[in-house]
Design an enzyme around this catalytic site. Structure first.
Site, PDB file in Angstrom:
ATOM      1  N   ASP A   1      -5.422   2.408  10.418  1.00  0.00           N
ATOM      2  CA  ASP A   1      -6.864   2.224  10.589  1.00  0.00           C
ATOM      3  C   ASP A   1      -7.098   1.857  12.061  1.00  0.00           C
ATOM      4  O   ASP A   1      -7.173   2.739  12.913  1.00  0.00           O
ATOM      5  CB  ASP A   1      -7.272   1.112   9.601  1.00  0.00           C
ATOM      6  CG  ASP A   1      -8.763   0.904   9.465  1.00  0.00           C
ATOM      7  OD1 ASP A   1      -9.398   0.624  10.493  1.00  0.00           O
ATOM      8  OD2 ASP A   1      -9.291   1.002   8.351  1.00  0.00           O
TER       9      ASP A   1
ATOM     10  N   ASP B   1      -5.664  -0.324  -2.114  1.00  0.00           N
ATOM     11  CA  ASP B   1      -6.403  -1.188  -3.046  1.00  0.00           C
ATOM     12  C   ASP B   1      -7.699  -1.724  -2.477  1.00  0.00           C
ATOM     13  O   ASP B   1      -7.880  -1.808  -1.265  1.00  0.00           O
ATOM     14  CB  ASP B   1      -5.538  -2.398  -3.384  1.00  0.00           C
ATOM     15  CG  ASP B   1      -5.413  -3.333  -2.179  1.00  0.00           C
ATOM     16  OD1 ASP B   1      -4.967  -2.858  -1.111  1.00  0.00           O
ATOM     17  OD2 ASP B   1      -5.797  -4.506  -2.296  1.00  0.00           O
TER      18      ASP B   1
ATOM     19  N   ARG C   1      -4.825   0.524  -7.097  1.00  0.00           N
ATOM     20  CA  ARG C   1      -3.577   1.072  -6.555  1.00  0.00           C
ATOM     21  C   ARG C   1      -2.959   2.139  -7.456  1.00  0.00           C
ATOM     22  O   ARG C   1      -2.241   3.017  -7.008  1.00  0.00           O
ATOM     23  CB  ARG C   1      -2.529  -0.038  -6.398  1.00  0.00           C
ATOM     24  CG  ARG C   1      -2.793  -1.010  -5.289  1.00  0.00           C
ATOM     25  CD  ARG C   1      -1.538  -1.822  -5.016  1.00  0.00           C
ATOM     26  NE  ARG C   1      -1.824  -3.079  -4.349  1.00  0.00           N
ATOM     27  CZ  ARG C   1      -2.039  -3.212  -3.043  1.00  0.00           C
ATOM     28  NH1 ARG C   1      -2.032  -2.164  -2.271  1.00  0.00           N
ATOM     29  NH2 ARG C   1      -2.286  -4.389  -2.526  1.00  0.00           N
TER      30      ARG C   1
ATOM     31  N   PHE D   1     -13.930   3.226   3.846  1.00  0.00           N
ATOM     32  CA  PHE D   1     -12.914   2.508   3.071  1.00  0.00           C
ATOM     33  C   PHE D   1     -12.503   3.330   1.859  1.00  0.00           C
ATOM     34  O   PHE D   1     -13.340   3.752   1.075  1.00  0.00           O
ATOM     35  CB  PHE D   1     -13.443   1.141   2.637  1.00  0.00           C
ATOM     36  CG  PHE D   1     -12.368   0.269   2.083  1.00  0.00           C
ATOM     37  CD1 PHE D   1     -11.481  -0.392   2.929  1.00  0.00           C
ATOM     38  CD2 PHE D   1     -12.213   0.119   0.712  1.00  0.00           C
ATOM     39  CE1 PHE D   1     -10.470  -1.182   2.419  1.00  0.00           C
ATOM     40  CE2 PHE D   1     -11.202  -0.675   0.191  1.00  0.00           C
ATOM     41  CZ  PHE D   1     -10.330  -1.328   1.050  1.00  0.00           C
TER      42      PHE D   1
ATOM     43  N   GLY E   1       0.769  -1.240   0.000  1.00  0.00           N
ATOM     44  CA  GLY E   1       0.000   0.000   0.000  1.00  0.00           C
ATOM     45  C   GLY E   1       0.799   1.289   0.000  1.00  0.00           C
ATOM     46  O   GLY E   1       0.395   2.278  -0.603  1.00  0.00           O
TER      47      GLY E   1
ATOM     48  N   ASP F   1       0.721   3.597   4.353  1.00  0.00           N
ATOM     49  CA  ASP F   1      -0.295   4.301   3.576  1.00  0.00           C
ATOM     50  C   ASP F   1      -1.421   4.789   4.478  1.00  0.00           C
ATOM     51  O   ASP F   1      -1.894   5.904   4.363  1.00  0.00           O
ATOM     52  CB  ASP F   1      -0.848   3.403   2.455  1.00  0.00           C
ATOM     53  CG  ASP F   1      -1.261   2.017   2.940  1.00  0.00           C
ATOM     54  OD1 ASP F   1      -1.017   1.680   4.123  1.00  0.00           O
ATOM     55  OD2 ASP F   1      -1.824   1.258   2.141  1.00  0.00           O
TER      56      ASP F   1
ATOM     57  N   LYS G   1      -7.210   7.060  10.430  1.00  0.00           N
ATOM     58  CA  LYS G   1      -8.644   7.046  10.759  1.00  0.00           C
ATOM     59  C   LYS G   1      -8.810   7.058  12.272  1.00  0.00           C
ATOM     60  O   LYS G   1      -8.857   5.993  12.908  1.00  0.00           O
ATOM     61  CB  LYS G   1      -9.292   5.770  10.202  1.00  0.00           C
ATOM     62  CG  LYS G   1      -9.339   5.657   8.691  1.00  0.00           C
ATOM     63  CD  LYS G   1     -10.034   4.341   8.305  1.00  0.00           C
ATOM     64  CE  LYS G   1     -10.129   4.170   6.814  1.00  0.00           C
ATOM     65  NZ  LYS G   1     -10.675   2.839   6.443  1.00  0.00           N
TER      66      LYS G   1
HETATM   67  P1  XMP Z   1      -4.842  -1.518  10.690  1.00  0.00           P
HETATM   68  O1  XMP Z   1      -6.313  -1.699  10.965  1.00  0.00           O
HETATM   69  O2  XMP Z   1      -4.041  -2.643  11.251  1.00  0.00           O
HETATM   70  O3  XMP Z   1      -4.774  -1.619   9.130  1.00  0.00           O
HETATM   71  O4  XMP Z   1      -4.359  -0.146  11.129  1.00  0.00           O
HETATM   72  C1  XMP Z   1      -3.721  -1.170   8.420  1.00  0.00           C
HETATM   73  C2  XMP Z   1      -3.725  -1.748   7.041  1.00  0.00           C
HETATM   74  O5  XMP Z   1      -5.042  -2.081   6.582  1.00  0.00           O
HETATM   75  C3  XMP Z   1      -5.246  -1.628   5.256  1.00  0.00           C
HETATM   76  N1  XMP Z   1      -6.361  -0.648   5.242  1.00  0.00           N
HETATM   77  C4  XMP Z   1      -6.944  -0.147   4.158  1.00  0.00           C
HETATM   78  N2  XMP Z   1      -6.696  -0.363   2.861  1.00  0.00           N
HETATM   79  N3  XMP Z   1      -8.378   1.172   2.289  1.00  0.00           N
HETATM   80  C5  XMP Z   1      -7.432   0.294   1.938  1.00  0.00           C
HETATM   81  O6  XMP Z   1      -7.217   0.128   0.721  1.00  0.00           O
HETATM   82  C6  XMP Z   1      -8.689   1.460   3.570  1.00  0.00           C
HETATM   83  O7  XMP Z   1      -9.580   2.282   3.843  1.00  0.00           O
HETATM   84  C7  XMP Z   1      -7.928   0.745   4.561  1.00  0.00           C
HETATM   85  N4  XMP Z   1      -7.940   0.760   5.902  1.00  0.00           N
HETATM   86  C8  XMP Z   1      -6.959  -0.096   6.293  1.00  0.00           C
HETATM   87  C9  XMP Z   1      -3.950  -1.004   4.826  1.00  0.00           C
HETATM   88  O8  XMP Z   1      -3.218  -1.953   4.081  1.00  0.00           O
HETATM   89  C10 XMP Z   1      -3.216  -0.709   6.097  1.00  0.00           C
HETATM   90  O9  XMP Z   1      -1.820  -0.815   5.953  1.00  0.00           O
HETATM   91 MG    MG Z   2      -0.790  -1.249   4.055  1.00  0.00          MG
END
Ligand code: XMP
Ligand code: MG
Length: 189
Positions: free
Chosen positions: A117, A173, A179, A166, A59, A114, A145
């Protein structure tokens, strides 16, 4: 007539990736502004320190590539891999960090993501990196987020805070689609 026209224009901007539709969210210019916010902060903090930049694949490849172009602190650039997501919901199965090719002992490390979350991925990565004896570890992310966050430590550098929706594009992606887009799009259903 005018409303119909606007509605049609909006429909044209909507993109389909697999079984989902997405609408424009952030322009390339807005993203560039967010990237420069992060690079300015990093240049100030790491001036003369020659940090190791660790981009998290897949990402962060686009963010990392744009970010390092304006870093003046002499970074070494490496990439690592981790995968924690399937589709649009966190799978909860965190993989480990793989592919570290650099000696991190006594070095300043900047992990480049990237998006943060839930923050659980970054929590795991911070722990794994800390075990390698670096001088410091900080996290720089393009997107954060806050409403989804339940990790132990917020990112040290954030380009933009976004709502808990999302998003795809600019490296992010939906099932490996989207991407390549230079802008960010948000899910439309
Ligand atoms: P966490 O929840 O562990 O997640 O902080 C981190 C990884 O989850 C993916 N991610 C997303 N990918 N759109 C995406 O395309 C989103 O809105 C999204 N939210 C989380 C991402 O790979 C990140 O590194
Ligand atoms: Mg990622």
């Amino acid at each position: 007539m005018k409303i119909v026209h606007l509605w049609l224009k909006f429909q044209v901007l909507i993109i389909q990736l697999g079984d989902k539709k997405f609408r424009p969210y952030l322009s390339a210019e807005e993203i560039a502004w967010a990237v420069s916010r992060v690079s300015e902060a990093l240049n100030e903090k790491y001036n003369g320190k020659q940090p190791i930049v660790l981009g998290v694949l897949n990402g962060a490849f686009m963010f990392c590539s744009d970010l390092v172009k304006t870093l003046t602190c002499g970074p070494e650039i490496h990439f690592v891999k981790v995968s924690s997501y399937e589709g649009t919901a966190s799978s909860g199965n965190l993989s480990r960090l793989i592919g570290i090719s650099a000696e991190l002992k006594d070095r300043h490390v900047i992990l480049v993501e990237d998006i943060v979350d839930t923050g659980l991925t970054v929590d795991v990565l911070r722990k794994e990196l800390a075990a390698m004896g670096p001088a410091s570890v900080e996290v720089a992310t393009l997107l954060f987020k806050p409403d989804a966050f339940r990790g132990s430590q917020k990112p040290d550098y954030t380009g933009l805070e976004i709502p808990n929706d999302f998003v795809v594009g600019y490296g992010l992606d939906y099932n490996n689609l989207g991407r390549e887009l230079p802008e960010l799009y948000v899910i439309n259903d």
